[in-house]
Design a protein around this motif. Sequence first.
Motif, mmCIF file in Angstrom:
data_model
loop_
_atom_site.group_PDB
_atom_site.id
_atom_site.type_symbol
_atom_site.label_atom_id
_atom_site.label_comp_id
_atom_site.label_asym_id
_atom_site.label_seq_id
_atom_site.Cartn_x
_atom_site.Cartn_y
_atom_site.Cartn_z
ATOM 1 N N HIS A 231 0.807 -1.219 0.000
ATOM 2 C CA HIS A 231 0.000 0.000 0.000
ATOM 3 C C HIS A 231 0.842 1.272 0.000
ATOM 4 C CE1 HIS A 231 -3.615 2.335 0.441
ATOM 5 N NE2 HIS A 231 -3.113 2.942 1.504
ATOM 6 N N ASP A 232 1.951 1.287 0.745
ATOM 7 C CA ASP A 232 2.791 2.487 0.787
ATOM 8 C C ASP A 232 3.315 2.858 -0.597
ATOM 9 O OD1 ASP A 232 2.377 2.657 3.462
ATOM 10 O OD2 ASP A 232 4.314 1.824 4.064
ATOM 11 N N LEU B 106 0.479 4.339 -2.778
ATOM 12 C CA LEU B 106 0.231 5.761 -2.519
ATOM 13 C C LEU B 106 1.228 6.641 -3.266
ATOM 14 C CD1 LEU B 106 -0.524 5.770 1.331
ATOM 15 C CD2 LEU B 106 -2.146 5.862 -0.570
ATOM 16 N N TYR C 261 0.980 12.614 0.952
ATOM 17 C CA TYR C 261 1.279 11.188 1.130
ATOM 18 C C TYR C 261 0.853 10.708 2.511
ATOM 19 C CZ TYR C 261 3.916 6.830 1.401
ATOM 20 O OH TYR C 261 4.262 5.520 1.561
ATOM 21 N N GLN D 34 -2.164 8.145 3.590
ATOM 22 C CA GLN D 34 -1.823 6.975 4.396
ATOM 23 C C GLN D 34 -2.739 6.891 5.627
ATOM 24 O OE1 GLN D 34 2.097 6.817 6.416
ATOM 25 N NE2 GLN D 34 2.469 4.969 5.198
ATOM 26 N N SER E 98 -6.361 5.901 4.612
ATOM 27 C CA SER E 98 -6.524 4.500 4.213
ATOM 28 C C SER E 98 -6.894 3.610 5.393
ATOM 29 C CB SER E 98 -5.243 3.984 3.555
ATOM 30 O OG SER E 98 -4.163 3.977 4.484
ATOM 31 N N GLN E 99 -6.750 4.124 6.617
ATOM 32 C CA GLN E 99 -7.105 3.357 7.810
ATOM 33 C C GLN E 99 -8.598 3.396 8.100
ATOM 34 O OE1 GLN E 99 -4.693 4.852 11.021
ATOM 35 N NE2 GLN E 99 -2.782 4.676 9.861
ATOM 36 N N TYR F 96 -11.715 6.854 1.964
ATOM 37 C CA TYR F 96 -10.459 6.872 1.211
ATOM 38 C C TYR F 96 -10.708 7.103 -0.281
ATOM 39 C CZ TYR F 96 -6.136 5.154 -0.892
ATOM 40 O OH TYR F 96 -4.994 5.034 -1.637
#
Length: 292
Positions: free
Chosen positions: A82-83, A86, A152, A156, A159-160, A166
Motif C-alpha cells: 500500500h505504501d 500511494l 502522502y 496513508q 486509508s485506515q 479513502y
Amino acid sequence: MSDELRVTSDEKNNLIHITHHASCITQILLAIQFLTIIPVRNTTNVNEEDISKSTQAFVVVGIIQGTLLLATDYIAGIVFPHDLVLAMVLLVLVLSNGGFHLDGLADTFDATAVKSEGNTESDREKRLAVMKDGATGPAGVLAIVFVLAIKYLSLQGLSQFSSFTYNSSLLLMPVLPKWTMIISMFHGRPSMKEGLGRIFIGRIGLKEVIVSTLMLFLLIMLLPVFFSHYKPGRQYIFYGALPVVMYLLCHVWVNIFNKRFGGLNGDTLGAISEITEAIFLILVLIWARLFI
C-alpha cells in the motif's frame, strides 16, 4: 406555409442543440489541454474568450483525473504494497498535471521569500521577476517537499478508515482544486499583462462559477452511488460545508497574493491548486478522526 415554418423552426432548434453540444466538447478539450498533459486535439478555431469559458469544464477534468487516481490505486494495489501504491497515485497526479502546478507552487514560494525593502511597487516587481526566472530556489524546493509529504501522509492516514472515505478523497482530491482556481480567477485580478493566467483571471463570469459549483455539488451528492450505498451521516455535513470553507480560503489567498504580487498569475493559480489538495486531505483526516 405553417409546415414550412415548423420545419424551419425544428431545423433551427437542432442547429442550436448541435452547436451547444459542440461548444461543450470544445470547452472540455480546451480545459484538458490547459490543465493536463493528456494528448487531446481541438480542431476548431478558438479565441481567448473561448479559452476563458473552458473554466466551466475544469471540474470535469478534475473528475477525469480523480478517476485515473482510483484506477491507479486499484490496479497497483493488486501487485504492490500500500505504501508504494500511494507513491504511485501521487506520481500519476503530478504527471497528469505535467508538474505545472508544483512548478507554480515553487515559483510562488520563491517569490514570497523575497525580502521587502519597504517599497511596495519595487518589492512586487522583484517578486514577479523571481517568478519569471526558471530556477527553483530553497523556498520552492521546501514547498514541494512539504506539500507532497503532507499529501502522502494524509492519504496513508485516510486509508485506515472506510473504503468510502479513502476512495471519495482520491476522487475529490483533483476536483476541488479546479473549483478553487475558478473562484480565485473570478475574484482575483491579473498581476501580469502577459502569460496564460491573464486569459482567465478576472475575465470569467458568474455563469462559469455557477456551472462549476453545481457540478461540484452534484458530484458530492452522487458519491454514495459511485462507491457504496452506505455513508456516515455526519460526512454529508462535512462535504456540504467543505465548499464553503474553501470559498472563504480562496478570498484569503486572493488577498494575500494581491498584497504580495499585485494580483494573481499562472504560478499563483498552481500554488492555490496544490495548497487546496493538501488542505482538503488534512480536513478529511481531521473529520474522520473526530467523527467517523
